[in-house]
Design a protein around this motif. Structure first.
Motif, PDB file in Angstrom:
ATOM      1  N   TRP A 210      49.672   6.423  15.170  1.00 58.39           N
ATOM      2  CA  TRP A 210      48.912   7.357  16.015  1.00 58.39           C
ATOM      3  C   TRP A 210      47.820   8.057  15.207  1.00 58.39           C
ATOM      4  O   TRP A 210      46.689   8.201  15.677  1.00 58.39           O
ATOM      5  CB  TRP A 210      49.870   8.379  16.628  1.00 58.39           C
TER       6      TRP A 210
ATOM      7  N   ARG B 108      44.883   5.714  14.838  1.00 57.10           N
ATOM      8  CA  ARG B 108      44.189   5.308  16.062  1.00 57.10           C
ATOM      9  C   ARG B 108      43.640   6.467  16.862  1.00 57.10           C
ATOM     10  O   ARG B 108      42.660   6.315  17.603  1.00 57.10           O
ATOM     11  CB  ARG B 108      45.139   4.500  16.950  1.00 57.10           C
ATOM     12  N   ARG B 109      44.261   7.622  16.750  1.00 54.51           N
ATOM     13  CA  ARG B 109      43.924   8.742  17.639  1.00 54.51           C
ATOM     14  C   ARG B 109      43.308   9.929  16.897  1.00 54.51           C
ATOM     15  O   ARG B 109      43.241  11.022  17.446  1.00 54.51           O
ATOM     16  CB  ARG B 109      45.169   9.187  18.403  1.00 54.51           C
TER      17      ARG B 109
ATOM     18  N   ARG C  82      55.500   5.264  14.145  1.00 56.41           N
ATOM     19  CA  ARG C  82      54.789   5.647  15.366  1.00 56.41           C
ATOM     20  C   ARG C  82      53.715   6.701  15.069  1.00 56.41           C
ATOM     21  O   ARG C  82      52.577   6.599  15.515  1.00 56.41           O
ATOM     22  CB  ARG C  82      55.777   6.193  16.392  1.00 56.41           C
TER      23      ARG C  82
ATOM     24  N   ASP D  73      57.438  13.501  16.838  1.00 57.64           N
ATOM     25  CA  ASP D  73      56.271  12.733  17.271  1.00 57.64           C
ATOM     26  C   ASP D  73      54.994  13.567  17.186  1.00 57.64           C
ATOM     27  O   ASP D  73      53.894  13.006  17.149  1.00 57.64           O
ATOM     28  CB  ASP D  73      56.457  12.238  18.708  1.00 57.64           C
TER      29      ASP D  73
ATOM     30  N   LEU E 134      52.937  10.133  23.415  1.00 57.32           N
ATOM     31  CA  LEU E 134      52.086  10.473  22.280  1.00 57.32           C
ATOM     32  C   LEU E 134      50.718   9.805  22.353  1.00 57.32           C
ATOM     33  O   LEU E 134      49.703  10.398  21.989  1.00 57.32           O
ATOM     34  CB  LEU E 134      52.790  10.083  20.972  1.00 57.32           C
ATOM     35  N   ASP E 135      50.660   8.585  22.829  1.00 60.99           N
ATOM     36  CA  ASP E 135      49.398   7.848  22.791  1.00 60.99           C
ATOM     37  C   ASP E 135      48.351   8.420  23.737  1.00 60.99           C
ATOM     38  O   ASP E 135      47.168   8.099  23.623  1.00 60.99           O
ATOM     39  CB  ASP E 135      49.629   6.378  23.123  1.00 60.99           C
TER      40      ASP E 135
END
Length: 339
Positions: free
Chosen positions: A23, A26-27, A19, A204, A248-249
């Motif tokens: 992330w 992507r983030r 995860r 996370d 988180l996203d």
């Protein structure tokens, strides 16, 4: 966003969860992924406020304000309001900021019916209350090498991805000691306190490069829905509260390049670390994950050179690190229209 910006060595691949690895790719982005002109074109009818908390920052706050006004208000209409919250300065911070073109408010003059509180988080909360932008950017007032890219980078994900609610900055933080410079020696409280605790209890959040960064931005409706710890625990509390509430996203981070600012003494960092630890323990207690039979003491005893005490050639200094908290701003009645 470019998926190659954060490198993962083999050890990280073994320890970070899928995860967090996803992330990170992507983030995570860079400030130069966007220009002010591009974001101004995307802004539409949304408004942007920049809040600068400042206490005794006459040396740096003027240049920060001038940069924002010139590059992001006059050259490109990206920012609508730049506010300096004067946090009981003893120097000419307020005058310098106003002459540079900022709107300036005294921390204790905002929401005056409420009792005064102390600390950086209090200044941030008051700044949120004194502005009306749909997007709010927070920038520390002690930066020596501030550029408009700080604000551009923090706004990029918010203006281009509706799934992002909150954006953290990260950077290289040099630590200068005389003629020696440690390129990444800054952020000592992050590495010694915040990062180990977050990895232990909120893994996370392990992908945040600078979880205590003072440069971040968010959507107003989200910022007004979370509490603000009034002291140095404000940033870590934001991440903990938001990852639990929004997931988180909804969080992102942006590489802002280099951050040079005034470094605090080791004892001051100790007090900061204590407040962050108390904040983390409070969040653990609220979630029922770690309940103490006895509340932790909020008193921190430190020793420094000075008069002898009980045979010890040191001066004893005791600080109360008790952490206070402002409630979500949306729960507080506004005494009048916001600017």
């Amino acid at each position: 966003m470019d998926t190659t910006r954060i490198g993962l060595d083999p050890a990280a691949e073994l320890t970070l969860s899928p995860r967090v690895r996803s992330w990170l790719r992507r983030r995570s982005s860079r400030a130069d992924d966007w220009t002010a002109a591009q974001l101004a074109a995307l802004k539409g009818d949304r408004t942007v406020s920049v809040v600068i908390p400042a206490r005794d920052e006459e040396e740096t706050v003027g240049q920060i304000v001038r940069t924002i006004r010139t590059a992001l208000m006059e050259d490109d209409p990206l920012v609508d309001d730049v506010l300096v919250v004067d946090s009981r300065s003893r120097d000419d911070t307020a005058r310098v900021a106003a002459e540079a073109g900022a709107r300036v408010v005294a921390q204790d003059a905002v929401l005056r019916p409420l009792p005064d509180m102390h600390g950086k988080g209090e200044a941030l909360w008051k700044g949120l209350a004194a502005t009306s932008g749909d997007l709010v950017v927070f920038v520390d007032g002690d930066l020596y090498d501030f550029t408009a890219d700080y604000v551009i980078g923090l706004l990029g994900p918010l203006l281009t991805d509706p799934g992002v609610d909150y954006v953290k900055g990260f950077y290289h933080r040099p630590l200068v000691n005389g003629s020696h410079t440690d390129a990444d020696g800054g952020g000592r409280v992050t590495e010694l306190v915040a990062r180990p605790l977050l990895n232990m209890y909120w893994p996370d959040l392990a992908g945040f490069v600078q979880p205590l960064a003072g440069e971040y931005a968010g959507r107003r409706e989200v910022l007004e829905s979370i509490p603000f710890v009034t002291h140095y625990g404000v940033e870590v509390a934001h991440l903990i509260d938001l990852v639990r509430w929004r997931g988180l996203d909804a969080l992102a981070q942006v590489d802002l390049g280099m951050r040079t600012h005034r470094h605090q003494s080791t004892q001051a960092l100790g007090r900061m670390a204590g407040q962050i630890m108390l904040t983390v323990m409070d969040r653990l207690d609220r979630s029922g994950r770690l309940t103490a039979h006895q509340a932790p003491s909020t008193l921190l005893a430190q020793f420094r050179r000075g008069h002898a005490l009980d045979g010890v050639e040191r001066e004893l200094v005791v600080s109360d690190l008790a952490v206070q908290e402002r409630p979500p701003l949306r729960t507080v009645r506004q005494p009048g229209p916001r600017r």
